[in-house]
Design an enzyme around this catalytic site. Structure first.
Site, PDB file in Angstrom:
ATOM      1  N   HIS A 107     -12.546 -63.065   2.946  1.00 35.89           N
ATOM      2  CA  HIS A 107     -12.439 -62.440   1.619  1.00 35.89           C
ATOM      3  C   HIS A 107     -12.399 -60.933   1.817  1.00 35.89           C
ATOM      4  O   HIS A 107     -13.159 -60.383   2.612  1.00 35.89           O
ATOM      5  CB  HIS A 107     -13.642 -62.813   0.744  1.00 35.89           C
ATOM      6  CG  HIS A 107     -13.582 -62.147  -0.595  1.00 35.89           C
ATOM      7  ND1 HIS A 107     -12.904 -62.695  -1.660  1.00 35.89           N
ATOM      8  CD2 HIS A 107     -14.063 -60.955  -1.034  1.00 35.89           C
ATOM      9  CE1 HIS A 107     -12.992 -61.875  -2.694  1.00 35.89           C
ATOM     10  NE2 HIS A 107     -13.681 -60.808  -2.331  1.00 35.89           N
ATOM     11  N   ASP A 186     -17.971 -69.097 -12.917  1.00 31.63           N
ATOM     12  CA  ASP A 186     -17.433 -67.767 -12.565  1.00 31.63           C
ATOM     13  C   ASP A 186     -16.273 -67.388 -13.474  1.00 31.63           C
ATOM     14  O   ASP A 186     -16.110 -66.225 -13.831  1.00 31.63           O
ATOM     15  CB  ASP A 186     -16.979 -67.745 -11.097  1.00 31.63           C
ATOM     16  CG  ASP A 186     -16.442 -66.370 -10.713  1.00 31.63           C
ATOM     17  OD1 ASP A 186     -17.214 -65.398 -10.819  1.00 31.63           O
ATOM     18  OD2 ASP A 186     -15.255 -66.260 -10.356  1.00 31.63           O
ATOM     19  N   ARG A 193     -17.546 -60.179 -17.729  1.00 31.13           N
ATOM     20  CA  ARG A 193     -17.912 -58.943 -17.012  1.00 31.13           C
ATOM     21  C   ARG A 193     -16.899 -57.864 -17.304  1.00 31.13           C
ATOM     22  O   ARG A 193     -17.237 -56.704 -17.505  1.00 31.13           O
ATOM     23  CB  ARG A 193     -18.001 -59.210 -15.511  1.00 31.13           C
ATOM     24  CG  ARG A 193     -19.300 -59.847 -15.107  1.00 31.13           C
ATOM     25  CD  ARG A 193     -19.223 -60.393 -13.698  1.00 31.13           C
ATOM     26  NE  ARG A 193     -18.974 -59.362 -12.721  1.00 31.13           N
ATOM     27  CZ  ARG A 193     -18.461 -59.587 -11.513  1.00 31.13           C
ATOM     28  NH1 ARG A 193     -18.138 -60.809 -11.144  1.00 31.13           N
ATOM     29  NH2 ARG A 193     -18.265 -58.602 -10.678  1.00 31.13           N
ATOM     30  N   SER A 208     -20.307 -64.096  -7.645  1.00 25.85           N
ATOM     31  CA  SER A 208     -18.929 -64.470  -7.929  1.00 25.85           C
ATOM     32  C   SER A 208     -18.144 -64.774  -6.646  1.00 25.85           C
ATOM     33  O   SER A 208     -17.479 -65.808  -6.533  1.00 25.85           O
ATOM     34  CB  SER A 208     -18.269 -63.314  -8.704  1.00 25.85           C
ATOM     35  OG  SER A 208     -16.888 -63.475  -8.766  1.00 25.85           O
ATOM     36  N   LYS A 212     -17.619 -69.001  -4.824  1.00 27.17           N
ATOM     37  CA  LYS A 212     -16.288 -69.616  -4.642  1.00 27.17           C
ATOM     38  C   LYS A 212     -16.079 -70.013  -3.185  1.00 27.17           C
ATOM     39  O   LYS A 212     -15.458 -71.029  -2.887  1.00 27.17           O
ATOM     40  CB  LYS A 212     -15.204 -68.644  -5.117  1.00 27.17           C
ATOM     41  CG  LYS A 212     -15.164 -68.588  -6.652  1.00 27.17           C
ATOM     42  CD  LYS A 212     -14.166 -67.604  -7.186  1.00 27.17           C
ATOM     43  CE  LYS A 212     -14.653 -66.208  -7.057  1.00 27.17           C
ATOM     44  NZ  LYS A 212     -14.023 -65.207  -7.893  1.00 27.17           N
TER      45      LYS A 212
HETATM   46  N1  IUR Z   1     -13.491 -60.762  -6.693  1.00 24.61           N
HETATM   47  C1  IUR Z   1     -14.276 -61.781  -7.111  1.00 24.61           C
HETATM   48  O1  IUR Z   1     -13.991 -62.945  -6.847  1.00 24.61           O
HETATM   49  N2  IUR Z   1     -15.380 -61.502  -7.826  1.00 24.61           N
HETATM   50  C2  IUR Z   1     -15.749 -60.243  -8.128  1.00 24.61           C
HETATM   51  O2  IUR Z   1     -16.754 -60.045  -8.770  1.00 24.61           O
HETATM   52  C3  IUR Z   1     -14.915 -59.190  -7.665  1.00 24.61           C
HETATM   53  C4  IUR Z   1     -13.799 -59.468  -6.967  1.00 24.61           C
HETATM   54  I1  IUR Z   1     -15.399 -57.239  -8.135  1.00 24.61           I
END
Ligand code: IUR
Length: 471
Positions: A107, A186, A193, A208, A212
């Site tokens: 990520h 999420d 958010r 978040s 995932k």
């Molecule tokens: N990408 C995500 O998946 N969640 C987040 O809170 C952010 C970027 I900032």
């Protein structure tokens, strides 16, 4: 071969919270507790996430809790529980036993010209890993991997869980969008958010991102946490703080998790914009990649190979990744992945052939314009944030979710940091359609280039400043 894919653990079922707690606690109580700076218990966090998922919490209550978390923060144990409960709000994938140690993902916190995933996923597959890469679309000025891939005709980023397992079995990697059933909490919280100015909260970002990744049931995860003017976090110290939280949350879910802190000042590679970045990724997979992109791919890939136990140290991991890119094995995986995700076999073969006319397949912008250096000297700086912001406005990015992007819009750097340039030499090729760049935007772009009169050219600096590996 066919496998059992989903271990359903939805939050919709009733949960035994104990009569006293269930009877006593309401969402306003939880909000008040966090508002007053108290720590939420595991049961309280679970109750809140379940109410979000089941749609029984009102939007104003969710917004209030997000703001309370934003203002009061969360302790590490609370973040751990928040992450786990978010992960359990939807399906959690499961993989065949023989893959158990090999399922990996990366990520990135968002960069300019960040095409690492397009090279890294097939490189890891060529090293025997299984890579169910779940990517996102562009956010603010940063590009999204899914938008880049969709500039390839036929590429389908929407794959069911069954299809993902099939592609991992036959190819080893896929790059897909999030499915509806993965981490529904999420989806709700992320949208709120944005609407409540609580995006940049460390506990909420951690929950978040890692929830995932947890739902992908990974064996190992690497995070590319960026710092610098074109990153979410501008300085190394705050990026380090986020990286540590992400690493702790990932390891807390049982995923071997590491992070690289990498600089995000200029662009990664020379191209920014969807089709242009696909071309640069394909060139990298053909062995002609820029050094900074290769450095990131090798470091992140090497870390994952180490965390899966496929190699014993980072330098061996980096070398394996470099070998599969230079030797063409990663390119073959990319070709197979394109085909598995809907690209016609002749198109995939043509994009991966040695002398491709890329624009016979990918859309080229109707107009190009070259910007000229205004003085003789050495290139000291190229501001990636300015480049990204201008091309975003020219249509390479979206200002609202759901809007289409123009895949052909982008910019190609024609010079590198430390290079000597002559006044009047072209330094940037802008690819545009409608709207055309305004005079003000051209002035902005010209400000992105800093040339000074020093005699010496400088060496390229390493992008990766620090690496955090699990114990
Ligand atoms: N990408 C995500 O998946 N969640 C987040 O809170 C952010 C970027 I900032």
């Amino acid at each position: 071969m066919f496998f059992n894919i989903i271990l359903a653990s939805p939050a919709s079922g009733s949960v035994d919270l104990g009569w006293n707690l269930a009877a006593m606690l309401s969402i306003p109580d939880l909000i008040k507790k966090k508002r007053d700076g108290e720590k939420l218990s595991d049961e309280e966090i679970k109750l809140f996430i379940e109410a979000v998922t089941a749609n029984t919490a009102q939007p104003c209550q969710i917004g209030a809790m997000l703001m309370a978390i934003y203002l009061r923060g969360m302790e590490s144990a609370e973040i751990q529980t928040l992450t786990r409960e978010m992960m359990l709000s939807g399906d959690v994938m499961s993989w065949p036993n023989e893959w158990k140690k090999l399922v990996v993902d990366k990520h990135s916190t968002g960069g300019v010209g960040d095409k690492v995933s397009l090279v890294l996923a097939p490189a890891l597959a060529a090293c025997r890993c299984k890579v169910p890469m779940i990517s996102g679309r562009g956010l603010a000025h940063t590009g999204g991997t899914l938008d880049k891939l969709e500039s390839i005709p036929g590429f389908n980023i929407q794959q069911t869980s069954e299809q993902i397992v099939g592609i991992l079995d036959s190819v080893g990697c896929c790059i897909v969008g999030q499915t509806e059933r993965l981490v529904p909490a999420d989806r709700v919280m992320y949208a709120m958010r944005d609407a409540t100015s609580t995006v940049d909260s460390l506990p909420l970002i951690t929950g978040s991102i890692i929830s995932k990744k947890g739902a992908e049931s990974l064996s190992a995860l690497v995070l590319d946490v960026k710092f610098g003017r074109a990153a979410l976090y501008k300085d190394l110290q705050s990026a380090r703080e986020l990286a540590q939280l992400l690493v702790d949350a990932g390891n807390g879910l049982g995923i071997r998790t590491g992070a690289a802190l990498s600089q995000m000042e200029c662009t990664i590679g020379r191209c920014v914009g969807n089709s242009l970045e696909v071309i640069e990724s394909l060139e990298t997979l053909k062995g002609n990649g820029p050094d900074d992109l290769m450095e990131l791919v090798e470091t992140l890939g090497g870390m994952l190979l180490m965390m899966t136990g496929l190699v014993s140290d980072l330098s061996e991991g980096k070398k394996q990744i470099s070998d599969v890119v230079i030797g063409g094995a990663a390119l073959s995986k990319f070709q197979a992945m394109m085909q598995a995700q809907g690209v016609a076999s002749e198109t995939a073969a043509s994009l991966c052939s040695a002398h491709t006319d890329y624009y016979s397949i990918l859309r080229k912008s109707e107009h190009q314009m070259e910007l000229k250096a205004s003085a003789d000297g050495v290139v000291q700086d190229i501001d990636g944030l300015i480049l990204a912001q201008v091309i975003h406005k020219l249509g390479a990015g979206r200002s609202k979710a759901g809007m289409p992007v123009n895949h052909s819009v982008g910019a190609e750097l024609l010079v590198s940091l430390g290079q000597r340039v002559k006044k009047g030499a072209s330094w940037l090729r802008l690819h545009y359609e409608d709207p055309a760049p305004s005079q003000d935007q051209i002035v902005q772009l010209q400000k992105a280039l800093t040339v000074d009169h020093s005699e010496t050219t400088q060496q390229r600096q390493s992008l990766v400043a620090e690496v955090l590996l699990p114990q």
